[in-house]
Design a protein around this motif. Structure first.
Motif, PDB file in Angstrom:
ATOM      1  N   GLU A  19       0.982  -1.331   0.082  1.00 28.72           N
ATOM      2  CA  GLU A  19      -0.002  -0.077  -0.098  1.00 28.72           C
ATOM      3  C   GLU A  19       0.951   1.157   0.025  1.00 28.72           C
ATOM      4  OE1 GLU A  19      -2.847  -0.476   3.310  1.00 28.72           O
ATOM      5  OE2 GLU A  19      -4.025  -2.078   2.179  1.00 28.72           O
ATOM      6  N   ARG A  20       1.895   1.243   0.599  1.00 29.89           N
ATOM      7  CA  ARG A  20       2.805   2.226   0.829  1.00 29.89           C
ATOM      8  C   ARG A  20       3.458   2.556  -0.790  1.00 29.89           C
ATOM      9  NH1 ARG A  20       7.402   0.722   3.996  1.00 29.89           N
ATOM     10  NH2 ARG A  20       8.445   2.407   3.239  1.00 29.89           N
ATOM     11  N   LEU A  21       3.872   1.512  -1.526  1.00 30.18           N
ATOM     12  CA  LEU A  21       4.366   1.707  -2.606  1.00 30.18           C
ATOM     13  C   LEU A  21       3.324   2.237  -3.641  1.00 30.18           C
ATOM     14  CD1 LEU A  21       6.386   1.064  -4.904  1.00 30.18           C
ATOM     15  CD2 LEU A  21       5.705  -1.172  -5.001  1.00 30.18           C
ATOM     16  N   LEU A  22       2.106   1.507  -3.656  1.00 30.22           N
ATOM     17  CA  LEU A  22       0.999   2.116  -4.622  1.00 30.22           C
ATOM     18  C   LEU A  22       0.675   3.418  -4.129  1.00 30.22           C
ATOM     19  CD1 LEU A  22      -1.545  -0.858  -4.715  1.00 30.22           C
ATOM     20  CD2 LEU A  22       0.426  -0.151  -6.354  1.00 30.22           C
ATOM     21  N   LEU A  23       0.825   4.186  -2.923  1.00 27.11           N
ATOM     22  CA  LEU A  23       0.117   5.448  -2.480  1.00 27.11           C
ATOM     23  C   LEU A  23       1.403   6.416  -3.214  1.00 27.11           C
ATOM     24  CD1 LEU A  23      -1.564   7.139  -0.836  1.00 27.11           C
ATOM     25  CD2 LEU A  23      -0.031   6.775   1.072  1.00 27.11           C
ATOM     26  N   PHE A  24       2.571   5.822  -3.102  1.00 24.66           N
ATOM     27  CA  PHE A  24       3.834   6.680  -3.704  1.00 24.66           C
ATOM     28  C   PHE A  24       3.568   6.787  -5.099  1.00 24.66           C
ATOM     29  CE2 PHE A  24       7.885   6.965  -5.768  1.00 24.66           C
ATOM     30  CZ  PHE A  24       8.448   8.045  -5.218  1.00 24.66           C
ATOM     31  N   LEU A  25       3.303   5.920  -5.776  1.00 21.68           N
ATOM     32  CA  LEU A  25       3.093   5.763  -7.290  1.00 21.68           C
ATOM     33  C   LEU A  25       1.930   6.537  -7.598  1.00 21.68           C
ATOM     34  CD1 LEU A  25       3.788   2.107  -8.200  1.00 21.68           C
ATOM     35  CD2 LEU A  25       5.398   3.994  -8.700  1.00 21.68           C
ATOM     36  N   GLU A  26       0.789   6.540  -6.869  1.00 20.18           N
ATOM     37  CA  GLU A  26      -0.293   7.239  -7.321  1.00 20.18           C
ATOM     38  C   GLU A  26      -0.207   8.848  -7.121  1.00 20.18           C
ATOM     39  OE1 GLU A  26      -3.544   5.710  -4.503  1.00 20.18           O
ATOM     40  OE2 GLU A  26      -3.306   3.934  -5.594  1.00 20.18           O
ATOM     41  N   GLY A  27       0.765   9.307  -6.398  1.00 21.13           N
ATOM     42  CA  GLY A  27       1.314  10.556  -6.094  1.00 21.13           C
ATOM     43  C   GLY A  27       2.006  11.258  -7.365  1.00 21.13           C
ATOM     44  N   LEU A  28       2.591  10.112  -8.245  1.00 20.28           N
ATOM     45  CA  LEU A  28       3.221  10.764  -9.399  1.00 20.28           C
ATOM     46  C   LEU A  28       2.556  11.283 -10.446  1.00 20.28           C
ATOM     47  CD1 LEU A  28       5.998   7.900  -9.178  1.00 20.28           C
ATOM     48  CD2 LEU A  28       6.079  10.360  -8.218  1.00 20.28           C
ATOM     49  N   SER A  29       3.120  12.167 -11.493  1.00 22.20           N
ATOM     50  CA  SER A  29       2.546  12.595 -12.597  1.00 22.20           C
ATOM     51  C   SER A  29       2.837  11.323 -13.768  1.00 22.20           C
ATOM     52  CB  SER A  29       2.938  13.918 -13.167  1.00 22.20           C
ATOM     53  OG  SER A  29       4.258  13.719 -13.433  1.00 22.20           O
ATOM     54  N   GLU A  30       2.013  11.670 -14.708  1.00 21.23           N
ATOM     55  CA  GLU A  30       2.024  10.723 -15.938  1.00 21.23           C
ATOM     56  C   GLU A  30       3.600  10.757 -16.445  1.00 21.23           C
ATOM     57  OE1 GLU A  30      -0.295   9.927 -18.966  1.00 21.23           O
ATOM     58  OE2 GLU A  30      -2.239  10.623 -18.009  1.00 21.23           O
ATOM     59  N   GLU A  31       4.071  11.873 -16.504  1.00 25.57           N
ATOM     60  CA  GLU A  31       5.407  12.153 -16.950  1.00 25.57           C
ATOM     61  C   GLU A  31       6.454  11.534 -16.068  1.00 25.57           C
ATOM     62  OE1 GLU A  31       8.627  15.756 -17.864  1.00 25.57           O
ATOM     63  OE2 GLU A  31       6.741  16.313 -17.242  1.00 25.57           O
ATOM     64  N   GLN A  32       6.112  11.454 -14.600  1.00 27.69           N
ATOM     65  CA  GLN A  32       7.241  10.725 -13.702  1.00 27.69           C
ATOM     66  C   GLN A  32       7.049   9.241 -14.014  1.00 27.69           C
ATOM     67  OE1 GLN A  32       5.549  12.968 -10.426  1.00 27.69           O
ATOM     68  NE2 GLN A  32       7.829  13.515  -9.769  1.00 27.69           N
ATOM     69  N   MET A  33       6.003   9.035 -14.130  1.00 27.12           N
ATOM     70  CA  MET A  33       5.657   7.351 -14.298  1.00 27.12           C
ATOM     71  C   MET A  33       6.582   6.895 -15.483  1.00 27.12           C
ATOM     72  SD  MET A  33       3.990   6.057 -11.938  1.00 27.12           S
ATOM     73  CE  MET A  33       3.048   4.312 -12.646  1.00 27.12           C
ATOM     74  N   SER A  34       6.732   7.622 -16.503  1.00 28.57           N
ATOM     75  CA  SER A  34       7.199   7.179 -17.797  1.00 28.57           C
ATOM     76  C   SER A  34       8.655   7.955 -18.128  1.00 28.57           C
ATOM     77  CB  SER A  34       6.277   7.650 -19.166  1.00 28.57           C
ATOM     78  OG  SER A  34       5.805   8.761 -19.105  1.00 28.57           O
ATOM     79  N   THR A  35       9.140   8.613 -17.243  1.00 28.63           N
ATOM     80  CA  THR A  35      10.514   9.374 -17.675  1.00 28.63           C
ATOM     81  C   THR A  35      11.353   8.485 -16.972  1.00 28.63           C
ATOM     82  OG1 THR A  35       9.453  11.521 -17.410  1.00 28.63           O
ATOM     83  CG2 THR A  35      11.766  11.398 -17.204  1.00 28.63           C
TER      84      THR A  35
END
Length: 174
Positions: A19-35
């Motif tokens: 859940e901590r990992l998913l929460l961190f990922l949910e806080g990222l922008s699309e750009e951060q997710m793919s950069t």
């Protein structure tokens, strides 16, 4: 991070870190997710710092280790002996296996691998919930664990790996 010694602790730690990992990922922008990560200031010697170039690579690593454990458990429960690591690899050469995982998913979308990771996490949690403390934390219960415990495989594959991913992503994602 403390090491789980009971099924209850293992379930709690796996769930909390997931859940901590998913929460961190949910806080990222699309750009951060793919950069790609900026690794210029990373001086660590561990191979994963050079191997993982972005979030997709980290999630691929987690998902592939889930898959290793799922396949190993299922094969051995069905009477087909199977080691944990992929054929041809051992604990001295598994770094190359990790690199292979990442290279095989260079064309996989980050959100596709995120969904695969979520799915494999839930499959492992289902398997974990069917096991007893004795089955998880007593050496020799399962011959294929080679003198270790099945719980140690779960710990390495889930809460410890999630903790590693969180620390890595916090350091790499800007």
């Amino acid at each position: 991070m403390a090491r789980a010694k009971t099924k209850t602790e293992l379930v709690t730690m796996s769930t909390d870190n997931y859940e901590r990992l998913l929460l961190f990922l949910e806080g990222l922008s699309e750009e951060q997710m793919s950069t790609s990560f900026n690794l210029e200031n990373i001086t660590a010697k561990e191979a994963h710092w050079k191997r993982d170039k972005n979030i997709r690579d980290v999630l691929t690593h987690l998902n592939e280790w889930h898959t290793l454990l799922i396949e190993c458990i299922e094969a051995n429960q069905n009477g087909t002996p199977q080691q944990f690591l992929k054929p041809g690899y051992n604990w001295k050469t598994y770094g190359q296996m990790n690199l292979e995982f990442v290279l095989n998913h260079q064309d996989t979308d980050v959100y596709e691998i995120l969904e695969a990771f979520k799915s494999s996490h839930h499959i492992l949690m289902s398997k974990l919930n069917t096991l007893s403390d004795h089955e998880l934390f007593t050496k020799g219960v399962f011959e294929w664990t080679k003198g270790s415990t099945l719980g140690s495989y779960f710990i390495s594959t889930m809460p410890s790996h999630y903790d590693w991913a969180i620390k890595k992503l916090k350091k790499c994602v800007k």
